[in-house]
Design a protein around this motif. Structure first.
Motif, PDB file in Angstrom:
ATOM      1  N   PRO A  90      44.341  45.586  47.068  1.00  0.00           N
ATOM      2  CA  PRO A  90      45.455  46.601  47.891  1.00  0.00           C
ATOM      3  C   PRO A  90      46.985  46.634  47.566  1.00  0.00           C
ATOM      4  N   HIS A  91      46.838  45.078  46.557  1.00  0.00           N
ATOM      5  CA  HIS A  91      48.195  46.131  45.639  1.00  0.00           C
ATOM      6  C   HIS A  91      48.135  47.309  44.388  1.00  0.00           C
ATOM      7  N   LEU A  92      47.004  48.125  44.922  1.00  0.00           N
ATOM      8  CA  LEU A  92      46.398  49.128  43.662  1.00  0.00           C
ATOM      9  C   LEU A  92      47.224  50.369  44.539  1.00  0.00           C
ATOM     10  N   CYS A  93      47.205  49.463  45.690  1.00  0.00           N
ATOM     11  CA  CYS A  93      47.477  50.949  46.749  1.00  0.00           C
ATOM     12  C   CYS A  93      48.478  51.318  46.987  1.00  0.00           C
ATOM     13  N   GLN A  94      49.272  52.918  47.088  1.00  0.00           N
ATOM     14  CA  GLN A  94      50.382  53.315  46.813  1.00  0.00           C
ATOM     15  C   GLN A  94      51.587  52.768  47.545  1.00  0.00           C
ATOM     16  N   SER A  95      50.927  52.503  48.929  1.00  0.00           N
ATOM     17  CA  SER A  95      51.780  51.567  50.116  1.00  0.00           C
ATOM     18  C   SER A  95      50.870  51.136  50.507  1.00  0.00           C
TER      19      SER A  95
END
Length: 209
Positions: free
Chosen positions: A78-83
C-alpha cells in the motif's frame, strides 16, 4: 458486535502471536448510486496476525432478494499508492501492489435487509485468488472489504452468483482495470453487478492521523 463462529475460530488461530484488530462502519462506494459516506448502524471488524487475517461485516441497505458476495482484498504494497486508502484502480489494476483478492462469502439479502458475512484468509498460497500472488504480508497490508451486488437471485445461476465475481452478470459489469480472471469468474447473465459498499482498513504506519 456478536462474533460469528468463523471469526472466533480465526481469532483463536491468530491469538498465539501478536494480533491487531480494527473496527469501522461500512461505507457506500461511488458506483452504488448513493452518496459516499458511512452507513449508519453497520460495522466491519478486521483482525490480523502473522497467520493471516479475519474479517466480519454486518451491514444493510441492499435490496432483499439480491445475491451478494463479499470480497476480501489485501493490498500488500500500500505504500506504493498515491494516497491511502488506495483507490480501486490501484488495488485491482496495478500488479506492483501485489494484491490478493478472494471471495469471502456469499448470501442472499433477507427480508430484513441485514447481511452478516465472516471469513478467514490464511497466509501463504491462496487457491481462489484473482491474482497470481501469495499472501505474505497479513500485518502490513491495506484491506478492502467489498460488498458486491449481483442483482436479483436467478435460481439457475444461484451457485455462481454466491461464489464468483461475475456470476449472473454482464461482461460490461466488470470494471475495465480488473484482472482478466474477474471476467471469467462465474457464469454470466443479464444482471448488472455493482460493488456497493466497502470498509477500508489502512495499516497504522500509513495513517495520516
Amino acid at each position: 458486535m456478536k462474533l460469528s463462529k468463523t471469526l472466533m475460530a480465526a481469532c483463536l488461530i491468530l491469538s498465539a502471536q501478536a494480533v491487531v484488530a480494527d473496527t469501522l462502519p461500512m461505507s457506500w462506494t461511488p458506483p452504488s448510486g448513493m452518496t459516499p459516506g458511512p452507513i449508519e448502524g453497520t460495522e466491519a471488524i478486521l483482525v490480523t496476525g502473522p497467520e493471516g487475517a479475519a474479517m466480519q461485516i454486518v451491514t444493510e441497505g441492499i435490496a432483499p432478494g439480491h445475491a451478494i458476495t463479499v470480497w476480501f482484498v489485501a493490498v500488500q504494497n500500500p505504500h506504493l499508492c498515491q494516497s491511502n486508502p488506495c483507490t480501486p484502480m490501484e488495488a485491482m489494476g496495478m500488479p506492483e501492489m501485489n494484491a490478493v483478492a478472494v471471495n469471502g462469502g456469499g448470501t442472499v439479502v433477507p427480508e430484513d435487509g441485514e447481511i452478516r458475512v465472516s471469513a478467514f484468509l490464511p497466509a501463504g498460497e491462496v487457491p481462489t485468488n484473482m491474482f497470481e500472488t501469495r499472501f505474505t504480508e497479513p500485518e502490513m497490508s491495506e484491506y478492502h472489504l467489498v460488498v458486491h451486488d449481483h442483482g436479483p437471485l436467478a435460481p439457475d445461476l444461484a451457485s455462481d452468483m454466491l461464489s464468483s465475481f461475475r456470476g449472473g452478470c454482464t461482461l460490461e459489469s466488470v470494471p475495465p482495470f480488473y484482472p482478466e480472471s474477474a471476467r471469467s469468474d462465474g457464469e454470466g447473465g443479464g444482471n448488472t453487478c455493482v460493488s456497493r459498499q466497502v470498509a477500508l482498513f489502512v495499516p497504522s504506519h500509513l495513517r495520516s492521523n
